[in-house]
Design an enzyme around this catalytic site. Sequence first.
Site, PDB file in Angstrom:
ATOM      1  N   PHE A 164      44.489  27.128  29.081  1.00 18.58           N
ATOM      2  CA  PHE A 164      44.987  28.418  29.544  1.00 18.58           C
ATOM      3  C   PHE A 164      44.704  28.511  31.032  1.00 18.58           C
ATOM      4  O   PHE A 164      43.553  28.656  31.456  1.00 18.58           O
ATOM      5  CB  PHE A 164      44.342  29.599  28.828  1.00 18.58           C
ATOM      6  CG  PHE A 164      44.925  30.915  29.284  1.00 18.58           C
ATOM      7  CD1 PHE A 164      46.103  31.391  28.729  1.00 18.58           C
ATOM      8  CD2 PHE A 164      44.342  31.651  30.298  1.00 18.58           C
ATOM      9  CE1 PHE A 164      46.682  32.575  29.174  1.00 18.58           C
ATOM     10  CE2 PHE A 164      44.899  32.838  30.753  1.00 18.58           C
ATOM     11  CZ  PHE A 164      46.075  33.297  30.180  1.00 18.58           C
ATOM     12  N   ASP A 249      39.497  24.112  36.916  1.00 18.90           N
ATOM     13  CA  ASP A 249      39.827  25.534  36.831  1.00 18.90           C
ATOM     14  C   ASP A 249      38.582  26.278  36.334  1.00 18.90           C
ATOM     15  O   ASP A 249      38.288  26.317  35.142  1.00 18.90           O
ATOM     16  CB  ASP A 249      40.998  25.733  35.870  1.00 18.90           C
ATOM     17  CG  ASP A 249      41.405  27.195  35.732  1.00 18.90           C
ATOM     18  OD1 ASP A 249      40.639  28.085  36.155  1.00 18.90           O
ATOM     19  OD2 ASP A 249      42.493  27.461  35.173  1.00 18.90           O
ATOM     20  N   LYS A 278      38.787  35.995  38.968  1.00 15.73           N
ATOM     21  CA  LYS A 278      38.096  36.942  38.105  1.00 15.73           C
ATOM     22  C   LYS A 278      36.834  37.495  38.748  1.00 15.73           C
ATOM     23  O   LYS A 278      36.890  38.450  39.503  1.00 15.73           O
ATOM     24  CB  LYS A 278      37.832  36.311  36.736  1.00 15.73           C
ATOM     25  CG  LYS A 278      39.114  36.015  35.968  1.00 15.73           C
ATOM     26  CD  LYS A 278      38.856  35.703  34.527  1.00 15.73           C
ATOM     27  CE  LYS A 278      40.126  35.310  33.792  1.00 15.73           C
ATOM     28  NZ  LYS A 278      41.140  36.370  33.714  1.00 15.73           N
TER      29      LYS A 278
END
Length: 424
Positions: A164, A249, A278
């Site tokens: 993801f 990531d 984030k």
Amino acid sequence: MTAPTLPSDRSEGSGPSRRDGAAPRDSAGLIRAEESVLAPNYHPLPVVVARAEGAWVEDVEGRRYLDLLAGYSALNFGHRHPVLVEAAHRQLDRLTLTSRAFHNDRLAGFAERLAALTGQEMVLPMNTGAEAVESAVKVARKWAYDVKGVPEDRATIVVAADNFHGRTTTIVGFSTDDTARAGFGPFAPGFRVVPYNDLAAIEAAVDATTAAVLLEPVQGEAGVIVPDDGYLAGVREITRRAGCLFVADEIQSGLGRTGSTLAVDLEDVTPDLVLLGKALGGGIVPVSAVVGRRDVLQVLGPGTHGSTFGGNPLAAAVGSAVVGLLETGEYQRRAAELGIVLRDGLAPLVGRGVDAFRTRGLWAGVDVDPALGTGREIGERLLAEGVLVKDTHGSTIRIAPPLTITEDQLHGALTALARVLTSG
């Protein structure tokens, strides 16, 4: 697990004194209002949050909940951390946006500190996680053409199944999740999907056209899937031998979540590019970045890439404050220590409603016995207990509380989970 009294300001949109003069709306009314005007691309739990502080949130009726999702790790430092809120307030009074057409007085310091924190040399500031991933794809391809000598339009990138990395069309094109992918083609070519945690598969997939291997050090959306020890070091060695980039990531796993600044630090691995987002915005503004080797990021020249809001002064001020919190090492230590509490609290539940679980720092994927319900249903039962979690695939729930949560609060949440599982 006593909830504190949170600051109250009901003048904006809910409560007894709405400024627009309309009747106040309760949770059910606000949910109905959302459903009538918002595209239905989310299925939230039926709670309407109005206030928050630390690890606690409060809904419009004043009910309090312990937040074990932390905005998918965007709120690593809790809701409204005073240092971050103060940094935002100070900057709001000075300057918020110039665009990158001009320099601003906050960006250099932010980039210097972020590069130092992550052990990298150069920073490409962006806004969202998906933008960071898209930026890294562009950088890797341009590096492959300009430096490695891959023929134009032939570059490939190796990615992992069950990944993801975001929701853009490029990214969902190399997803293996039908829900994310179906109906959004045609997709960009140039990606090779291999099983996660399989070094032999990566070895077989890389060749002279490979620009990069792009991986999550821990697969968050897939259910906090933790690779075998040595996997990340093996990826680093394969990419080094193949003459391609290793892109990690760390948008969910980075910035303290796993008990270290980056998840790759746990294997003493330095990727060529690291993607952050984030938590970098402290739960206040969207901030992301690609950090990496100077010789790789320097393939970009003026006009080849950009973002109006990327590196804006407000984002840089908040991002610098986030880096300052992490420079102390306090939050990494808390995640490591509380991660042991989390692991030890989940272990007795195996065979008592939990089929299996995986942890890395203060982060867990918990596979609940499907006979007890879906992950969504477990989340709804925990909501009734005053605990917020989010499901992922099947009967798996994710636990990722703010790193500011206390041990007592964490024990209380685990007790609530046990109660939900045993009450059926």
